[in-house]
Design an enzyme around this catalytic site. Structure first.
Site, PDB file in Angstrom:
ATOM      1  CG  LEU A  34      -1.863  -1.169   1.389  1.00 49.75           C
ATOM      2  CD1 LEU A  34      -2.811  -0.880   2.503  1.00 49.75           C
ATOM      3  CD2 LEU A  34      -2.552  -1.337  -0.009  1.00 49.75           C
ATOM      4  CG  HIS A  35       0.774   3.447  -3.209  1.00 51.18           C
ATOM      5  ND1 HIS A  35      -0.332   4.249  -3.622  1.00 51.18           N
ATOM      6  CD2 HIS A  35       1.000   2.486  -3.992  1.00 51.18           C
ATOM      7  CE1 HIS A  35      -0.913   3.701  -4.716  1.00 51.18           C
ATOM      8  NE2 HIS A  35      -0.114   2.684  -5.162  1.00 51.18           N
ATOM      9  CG  HIS A  38      -3.378   1.269  -2.079  1.00 49.78           C
ATOM     10  ND1 HIS A  38      -2.070   1.100  -2.334  1.00 49.78           N
ATOM     11  CD2 HIS A  38      -4.029   0.511  -3.142  1.00 49.78           C
ATOM     12  CE1 HIS A  38      -1.763   0.317  -3.367  1.00 49.78           C
ATOM     13  NE2 HIS A  38      -2.843   0.123  -3.835  1.00 49.78           N
ATOM     14  CD  GLN A 154      -9.056  -2.554 -11.374  1.00 44.48           C
ATOM     15  OE1 GLN A 154      -8.293  -3.599 -11.585  1.00 44.48           O
ATOM     16  NE2 GLN A 154      -8.953  -1.615 -10.265  1.00 44.48           N
ATOM     17  CB  SER A 187       2.140  -2.104  -5.725  1.00 48.85           C
ATOM     18  OG  SER A 187       1.051  -1.470  -4.936  1.00 48.85           O
TER      19      SER A 187
HETATM   20  P1  AMP Z   1      -3.909  -2.226  -6.586  1.00 44.73           P
HETATM   21  O1  AMP Z   1      -3.403  -2.856  -5.148  1.00 44.73           O
HETATM   22  O2  AMP Z   1      -2.803  -1.820  -7.383  1.00 44.73           O
HETATM   23  O3  AMP Z   1      -4.940  -3.268  -7.317  1.00 44.73           O
HETATM   24  O4  AMP Z   1      -4.973  -0.949  -6.353  1.00 44.73           O
HETATM   25  C1  AMP Z   1      -5.926  -0.940  -5.500  1.00 44.73           C
HETATM   26  C2  AMP Z   1      -6.904   0.063  -5.783  1.00 44.73           C
HETATM   27  O5  AMP Z   1      -6.090   1.419  -5.455  1.00 44.73           O
HETATM   28  C3  AMP Z   1      -7.521   0.099  -7.085  1.00 44.73           C
HETATM   29  O6  AMP Z   1      -8.863   0.672  -7.120  1.00 44.73           O
HETATM   30  C4  AMP Z   1      -6.601   1.348  -7.851  1.00 44.73           C
HETATM   31  O7  AMP Z   1      -7.068   2.142  -8.745  1.00 44.73           O
HETATM   32  C5  AMP Z   1      -6.068   2.439  -6.609  1.00 44.73           C
HETATM   33  N1  AMP Z   1      -4.773   2.745  -6.721  1.00 44.73           N
HETATM   34  C6  AMP Z   1      -3.815   2.570  -7.004  1.00 44.73           C
HETATM   35  N2  AMP Z   1      -2.990   3.681  -7.062  1.00 44.73           N
HETATM   36  C7  AMP Z   1      -3.686   4.849  -6.979  1.00 44.73           C
HETATM   37  C8  AMP Z   1      -3.268   5.762  -7.004  1.00 44.73           C
HETATM   38  N3  AMP Z   1      -1.870   6.432  -7.453  1.00 44.73           N
HETATM   39  N4  AMP Z   1      -4.085   6.918  -6.688  1.00 44.73           N
HETATM   40  C9  AMP Z   1      -5.507   6.707  -6.424  1.00 44.73           C
HETATM   41  N5  AMP Z   1      -5.805   5.146  -6.344  1.00 44.73           N
HETATM   42  C10 AMP Z   1      -4.908   4.328  -6.770  1.00 44.73           C
END
Ligand code: AMP
Length: 279
Positions: A34-35, A38, A154, A187
């Site tokens: 997570l960042h 998230h 997505q 990530s």
């Molecule tokens: P992931 O863990 O990469 O599958 O992402 C989980 C959720 O976090 C998804 O809905 C992504 O679109 C969202 N997400 C990932 N990166 C960002 C970002 N930089 N800003 C906002 N939402 C994000």
């Protein structure tokens, strides 16, 4: 206090208790590592719901490339501390066998919108996403779900899925969070070498330039071609696509005559990054 759950039965018991008390439930589906991007989704859920569940599940079905699945960063202890700090009620981090038990036989497939771009470059990816998201909605019974615009295609696939299957959940799309140089938080950025990390911001810069060119009536094809060349010249090894599409249906847009989205995917230092901005 943030509670970590591995079993569906425990999750259901918790959520049933909340619902019996009249509390609304929001879910933020993630794959962990997570960042702040998230965490911004968790904060939005916190503001909009009485209870917040974050799911952490690296979904094998959405990885078309086994090496990518294997290399995907896993940082659950740090994730738990971050989620605690922003007031998450529950983390659901199931084992893959819990999600896909023996005999699992259903695939959810959203046609049309899943086909171009990520769908074309990652066969089966959106079937995996749609299947797991439908399951996570069923498992968490959340009435609101928070997704990032970072994964624009997505987000459109999930909205189509929810509309088509009448799933009782409201999908909320949240702004993309970026690093100070414009690179979209991801990530996957953690896998970049320091020099590639510096170069990676060229993707966003080229996209902003292309969006401005298109606004200034430069032909779409010319603007996209210039961006493509700038990304390769800036240190990327390959560009899968830089494309202008209609914002909702993701139809090709040779002329910017509707609200549009500029979407890109490119690889640097062996890491495939995606991004998108409004035009
Ligand atoms: P992931 O863990 O990469 O599958 O992402 C989980 C959720 O976090 C998804 O809905 C992504 O679109 C969202 N997400 C990932 N990166 C960002 C970002 N930089 N800003 C906002 N939402 C994000």
């Amino acid at each position: 206090m943030t509670i970590v759950l591995r079993d569906l039965a425990d999750l259901r018991a918790l959520v049933r208790g909340w619902k019996a008390a009249g509390q609304s439930v929001g879910v933020v589906p993630t794959m962990g590592a997570l960042h702040d991007g998230h965490l911004s989704l968790v904060r939005a859920a916190r503001a909009g719901c009485d209870r917040v569940i974050v799911t952490i599940f690296v979904n094998p079905k959405q990885f078309n490339n086994p090496a990518d699945l294997q290399k995907y960063p896993r940082t659950e202890a740090a994730d738990t501390a971050l989620l605690q700090s922003v007031g998450t009620d529950a983390i659901f981090a199931p084992h893959p066998d819990q999600v896909y038990p023996p005999g699992f036989a259903t695939t959810v497939s959203v046609s049309g919108i899943s086909a171009p771009m990520e769908g074309a470059h990652r066969p089966g990816h959106f079937d995996g996403v749609a299947t797991v998201v439908a399951k996570l909605f069923g498992m968490t019974m959340a009435e609101r779900a928070y997704f990032g615009q970072k994964d624009w295609q997505q987000l459109q696939v999930v909205q189509r899925l929810v509309a088509d299957l009448n799933l009782p959940v409201e999908v909320i799309g949240c702004e993309t969070l970026r690093e100070s140089d414009g690179l979209a938080m991801s990530s996957r950025n953690a896998r970049l070498s320091p020099s590639a990390r510096l170069q990676a911001a060229v993707l966003y810069r080229a996209m902003v330039t292309a969006a401005n060119d298109i606004r200034n009536a430069i032909p779409v094809a010319t603007a996209l071609e210039t961006a493509h060349r700038a990304v390769l010249a800036g240190g990327f090894d390959a560009v899968d696509y830089i494309d202008l599409r209609s914002a909702d249906l993701l139809e090709p847009m040779p002329h910017p005559d509707r609200p549009a989205r500029l979407l890109a995917a490119a690889t640097i230092d062996g890491v495939r990054l995606i991004d998108n901005i409004a035009v």
